[in-house]
Motif scaffolding. Structure first.
Motif, PDB file in Angstrom:
ATOM      1  N   PHE A  77     -12.069  -6.592  14.412  1.00 45.33           N
ATOM      2  CA  PHE A  77     -12.378  -7.458  13.263  1.00 45.33           C
ATOM      3  C   PHE A  77     -13.871  -7.785  13.228  1.00 45.33           C
ATOM      4  N   PHE A  78     -14.438  -8.144  14.380  1.00 42.83           N
ATOM      5  CA  PHE A  78     -15.867  -8.452  14.436  1.00 42.83           C
ATOM      6  C   PHE A  78     -16.709  -7.214  14.130  1.00 42.83           C
ATOM      7  N   THR A  79     -16.227  -6.032  14.569  1.00 47.22           N
ATOM      8  CA  THR A  79     -16.957  -4.792  14.287  1.00 47.22           C
ATOM      9  C   THR A  79     -17.035  -4.538  12.779  1.00 47.22           C
ATOM     10  N   LEU A  80     -15.924  -4.764  12.088  1.00 50.49           N
ATOM     11  CA  LEU A  80     -15.907  -4.581  10.633  1.00 50.49           C
ATOM     12  C   LEU A  80     -16.834  -5.573   9.940  1.00 50.49           C
ATOM     13  N   LEU A  81     -16.848  -6.831  10.443  1.00 50.24           N
ATOM     14  CA  LEU A  81     -17.750  -7.835   9.866  1.00 50.24           C
ATOM     15  C   LEU A  81     -19.212  -7.419  10.038  1.00 50.24           C
ATOM     16  N   GLU A  82     -19.537  -6.956  11.249  1.00 48.44           N
ATOM     17  CA  GLU A  82     -20.921  -6.549  11.511  1.00 48.44           C
ATOM     18  C   GLU A  82     -21.310  -5.356  10.643  1.00 48.44           C
ATOM     19  N   SER A  83     -20.349  -4.415  10.435  1.00 43.52           N
ATOM     20  CA  SER A  83     -20.641  -3.255   9.593  1.00 43.52           C
ATOM     21  C   SER A  83     -20.976  -3.680   8.174  1.00 43.52           C
ATOM     22  N   ALA A  84     -20.234  -4.675   7.672  1.00 42.07           N
ATOM     23  CA  ALA A  84     -20.471  -5.157   6.308  1.00 42.07           C
ATOM     24  C   ALA A  84     -21.867  -5.750   6.173  1.00 42.07           C
ATOM     25  N   GLU A  85     -22.354  -6.430   7.241  1.00 39.73           N
ATOM     26  CA  GLU A  85     -23.691  -7.024   7.199  1.00 39.73           C
ATOM     27  C   GLU A  85     -24.775  -5.955   7.345  1.00 39.73           C
ATOM     28  N   GLU A  86     -24.501  -5.007   8.268  1.00 43.05           N
ATOM     29  CA  GLU A  86     -25.502  -3.976   8.537  1.00 43.05           C
ATOM     30  C   GLU A  86     -25.770  -3.108   7.319  1.00 43.05           C
ATOM     31  N   ILE A  87     -24.717  -2.827   6.556  1.00 43.29           N
ATOM     32  CA  ILE A  87     -24.904  -1.920   5.428  1.00 43.29           C
ATOM     33  C   ILE A  87     -25.872  -2.484   4.403  1.00 43.29           C
ATOM     34  N   GLU A  88     -25.874  -3.813   4.235  1.00 41.79           N
ATOM     35  CA  GLU A  88     -26.800  -4.421   3.281  1.00 41.79           C
ATOM     36  C   GLU A  88     -28.248  -4.209   3.719  1.00 41.79           C
ATOM     37  N   GLY A  89     -28.476  -4.414   5.035  1.00 40.53           N
ATOM     38  CA  GLY A  89     -29.832  -4.218   5.546  1.00 40.53           C
ATOM     39  C   GLY A  89     -30.292  -2.774   5.431  1.00 40.53           C
ATOM     40  N   LYS A  90     -29.367  -1.819   5.751  1.00 38.72           N
ATOM     41  CA  LYS A  90     -29.723  -0.405   5.701  1.00 38.72           C
ATOM     42  C   LYS A  90     -29.968   0.059   4.262  1.00 38.72           C
ATOM     43  N   LEU A  91     -29.169  -0.443   3.357  1.00 41.90           N
ATOM     44  CA  LEU A  91     -29.358  -0.062   1.952  1.00 41.90           C
ATOM     45  C   LEU A  91     -30.686  -0.595   1.409  1.00 41.90           C
ATOM     46  N   LYS A 248     -36.878  14.039   6.648  1.00 42.54           N
ATOM     47  CA  LYS A 248     -35.922  13.842   7.734  1.00 42.54           C
ATOM     48  C   LYS A 248     -35.640  12.355   7.939  1.00 42.54           C
ATOM     49  N   LEU A 249     -36.695  11.542   7.877  1.00 42.13           N
ATOM     50  CA  LEU A 249     -36.523  10.097   8.014  1.00 42.13           C
ATOM     51  C   LEU A 249     -35.656   9.562   6.885  1.00 42.13           C
ATOM     52  N   PHE A 250     -35.936  10.037   5.678  1.00 42.06           N
ATOM     53  CA  PHE A 250     -35.150   9.632   4.509  1.00 42.06           C
ATOM     54  C   PHE A 250     -33.665   9.997   4.708  1.00 42.06           C
ATOM     55  N   ASN A 251     -33.436  11.236   5.151  1.00 39.09           N
ATOM     56  CA  ASN A 251     -32.060  11.695   5.348  1.00 39.09           C
ATOM     57  C   ASN A 251     -31.352  10.919   6.442  1.00 39.09           C
ATOM     58  N   GLU A 252     -32.094  10.573   7.504  1.00 39.70           N
ATOM     59  CA  GLU A 252     -31.494   9.800   8.595  1.00 39.70           C
ATOM     60  C   GLU A 252     -31.075   8.416   8.105  1.00 39.70           C
ATOM     61  N   ILE A 253     -31.970   7.775   7.321  1.00 40.47           N
ATOM     62  CA  ILE A 253     -31.633   6.446   6.789  1.00 40.47           C
ATOM     63  C   ILE A 253     -30.473   6.551   5.800  1.00 40.47           C
ATOM     64  N   LYS A 254     -30.536   7.584   4.943  1.00 44.11           N
ATOM     65  CA  LYS A 254     -29.451   7.781   3.980  1.00 44.11           C
ATOM     66  C   LYS A 254     -28.139   8.074   4.700  1.00 44.11           C
ATOM     67  N   LYS A 255     -28.238   8.883   5.754  1.00 47.27           N
ATOM     68  CA  LYS A 255     -27.043   9.207   6.523  1.00 47.27           C
ATOM     69  C   LYS A 255     -26.445   7.959   7.157  1.00 47.27           C
ATOM     70  N   LEU A 256     -27.334   7.115   7.707  1.00 45.96           N
ATOM     71  CA  LEU A 256     -26.873   5.873   8.313  1.00 45.96           C
ATOM     72  C   LEU A 256     -26.243   4.966   7.260  1.00 45.96           C
TER      73      LEU A 256
END
Length: 578
Positions: A77-91, A248-256
């Motif tokens: 459950f905590f992993t899913l919560l962290e994923s939801a937060e991380e995606i905003e930062g990565k985007l 490559k950097l762009f693709n890595e960030i996009k991939k993440l």
């Protein structure tokens, strides 16, 4: 965030079997979710992760395996919560990079950058062939090449040697190499000679002080290049290296970002009402988009029968209604993964003895058991048509996803068991009264739509009360179960059998007129009399047909019941109709 509330609500529902009656989620000291009731006597469990605290209130003490399973679910459950937060930062990082790229957005496509570099190489040197090697690790690389004759971009896994030869020299020194005659080299790659190359230029591509690739220009004649050509090639390569590094950097960030989005969307799917097969098919399509898999399947594992049943798949053909037997010793990567309870990755399937060849194109494959607690609920197998098709990040992502997929399959199993229990008579295994009445309503609707008949058999076991009084209810229950099994096998698969109450049963005969219904009733009566001779059980059967004896459910059932009663009054062991 809305997702925090949705995930918390889903967690509350999931933890019902753990006697959890109330949950509270806090961010620092502020409550962001609360649900459930509170009793005076309760067990309080508190879990923390970064800035969030989850408090669970249970009506009893949770110990042992149940406690460990609870903690595993909370961790997920905590992993899913962290994923939801991380995606905003990565985007946000993704958007920033797009803005900085400005008018050179097309150069953020690695293949486009490579294509432009190779076209420039052909133009400034006049050669027939150029290529570029992108370094993946110390042992291998992925190559792109272009010929002047067609100027099409081609890709393949490179045979270039990273520790010796021309490529090894470039990687070791970080400097360009000009070879006037390949045949005079002692450590030349035999593949280069086989392809007819005689002279060559190899230039390292630097980005952030690291070699990310090598640019090759070659000729089929010796002494084709001089220092001036080398400088021109190096000039183009240096500028291309910057664009390639940025791409490559762009693709890595996009991939993440894509991977975080994948986890985010998966978490939303798990708390939605989406049908399991559709959700898993969507997951495989997302993995195809993000990881480039060409073939993939998710199977459900039946431990008792030792079989795998495909639920969703892409790429493969003809998997519908197939069942895969799990053999000992394992004869496939999936079977081996299930036996070992761990992920099995075959970088090159031709070198793995457990690989089962279903498609000749497949060159790398990963099989992941889907485990919930200690229970294996299924497996996920993903394949690519290139060797070393999955990197470490891919494998870690798949492991993370596997926990969610296992939970989704298990939840679907529990839902299906609950659904079946709600419509099935627990003693005999046939439809219960509510279900058989739903089927009658359905057949009335179908008969109206298609102007067709259907019939009911209302069956009552003769003198069954006397039988129960004589032999006892335990024997009576066994007799009912045996009778229900005989009845199911005596009618067609499209017909429906249900227990109406006590020793009364109803059979819905689809698209059957009165004549055929009477014939079926007599056949069933004789079969039961013969097979249940030791019990001395006979049947009274009443028949009604839509629309001859009624157009409503109540009319049809009453007509068949009355006919059954008349058959019983006439001495039983017979079939009657209104």
């Amino acid at each position: 965030m809305e997702i925090e509330k949705k995930l918390s609500d889903f967690l509350y529902t999931t933890l019902g079997s753990f006697s959890i009656e109330r949950i509270v989620l806090k961010k620092k000291s502020k409550k962001i979710f609360e649900k459930g009731k509170t009793h005076k006597r309760k067990t309080k469990l508190e879990y923390k992760s970064n800035s969030k605290t989850l408090i669970l209130y249970a009506s009893e003490t949770i110990k042992g395996n149940k406690r460990r399973e609870l903690e595993r679910i909370v961790k997920h459950f905590f992993t899913l919560l962290e994923s939801a937060e991380e995606i905003e930062g990565k985007l946000e990082s993704f958007k920033t990079l797009l803005n900085l790229s400005g008018n050179i957005i097309s150069d953020l496509n690695i293949k486009e950058v490579i294509k432009r570099l190779l076209l420039a190489g052909l133009e400034i040197t006049g050669v027939k062939h150029v290529s570029i090697l992108l370094i993946e690790n110390d042992r291998s690389g992925f190559a792109y090449e272009m010929y002047r004759s067609d100027k099409k971009l081609k890709t393949y896994h490179s045979t270039a040697r990273m520790k010796k030869g021309i490529s090894g020299r470039v990687l070791k020194t970080g400097k360009p190499v000009l070879v006037r005659d390949i045949l005079k080299l002692k450590d030349v790659n035999p593949t280069a000679v086989k392809k007819g190359r005689r002279s060559l230029i190899a230039v390292p591509l630097f980005h952030t002080n690291r070699i990310i690739g090598i640019f090759y220009v070659d000729s089929d004649v010796p002494d084709a290049f001089d220092q001036e050509v080398l400088e021109r090639v190096q000039f183009v390569a240096n500028h291309a290296a910057i664009a390639l590094g940025n791409a490559k950097l762009f693709n890595e960030i996009k991939k993440l970002a894509d991977r975080q989005a994948l986890l985010y969307n998966l978490s939303l799917s798990l708390i939605s009402s989406i049908e399991l097969k559709k959700m898993l098919k969507n997951l495989l399509l997302q993995l195809k988009k993000n990881l480039g898999i060409e073939y993939g399947a998710i199977v459900q594992y039946d431990k008792e029968k030792s079989i795998n049943i495909p639920i969703a798949w892409i790429g493969y053909k003809g998997l519908k209604n197939l069942v895969f037997q799990i053999k000992t010793p394992p004869d496939s990567l999936v079977a081996y993964a299930i036996a070992r309870k761990k992920m099995i990755y075959a970088e090159d399937v031709t070198k793995n003895k457990f690989y089962y060849n279903m498609v000749d194109d497949i060159q790398s494959e990963v099989a992941i058991p889907l485990i919930l607690g200690e229970e294996i609920v299924g497996a996920m197998v993903l394949s690519r048509t290139v060797k070393n098709g999955f990197d470490q990040e891919d494998l870690e992502l798949l492991l993370t996803i596997s926990s969610s997929v296992a939970m989704a399959i298990k939840n679907a199993e529990l839902y299906e068991k609950t659904r079946i229990y709600a419509i099935t008579d627990p003693l005999t295994g046939v439809a219960n009264r509510r279900r058989i009445e739903e089927i009658i309503d359905r057949e009335i609707s179908r008969s109206i739509r298609y102007s067709r008949m259907f019939s009911l058999l209302f069956i009552d076991l003769d003198n069954f009360k006397v039988f129960n009084d004589t032999y006892g209810h335990t024997v009576g229950d066994e007799a009912l179960k045996e009778f229900a099994n005989i009845l199911r096998t005596a009618v067609r698969k499209i017909d429906s059998v249900g227990r109406y109450g006590g020793d009364e049963f109803i059979v819905v005969l689809v698209e059957t007129d009165i004549s055929k219904a009477l014939s079926t009733g007599n056949r069933v009566r004789k079969l039961v009399q013969e097979k249940m001779k030791e019990y001395g059980i006979t049947l009274s059967i009443g028949v009604s047909t839509y629309p001859l004896h009624g157009t409503k459910k109540s009319q049809l059932v009453q007509a068949a019941d009355n006919a059954c009663y008349r058959a019983k009054k006439l001495g039983g062991n017979r079939v009657a109709h209104p």
